[in-house]
Design a protein around this motif. Sequence first.
Motif: not given
Length: 143
Positions: A68-75
């Motif tokens: 979730l950190l890997y996906v949510a921050i760029p989003v």
Amino acid sequence: MVRATMEYDYGRMSHDLRQIRTDYDDIPESARETIETLLDLLEYFATAREYFKTLYFAREFAALSKHLLYVAIPVIVLLAFLLLHLDDLPDTHLLVLSVHTVGYAPFALLAAYVGRVTTVSQRTGAAGQFVLDHSADGPSLDD
């Protein structure tokens, strides 16, 4: 081994073995010892299943947090950039639609992990006497 541990009905098997032990008084001592051994083995399987579930849930939720950190921050960065700098584009522009779709990635990831954990949890019910049986021949909550 894992599949055998996950897909057996502990409650039904232990009940049947105890029922055989009490119903038939004239069975030989070797059969009684075999029944006791089987009951012990069923308890080991139940313990192994619960241990596996605990490890699986811990690993899955740790992986969920990391992903979730890997996906949510760029989003979040992409959506913030779009909202701050590209407000003059129409809603039907391909870039706006693409960013809108990418915005759902954290929710899709969360749904995938929750679905997997829920499936494992439902397929491996707790061992014991107070377990609801959802099989075809078991009682239902609607009865």
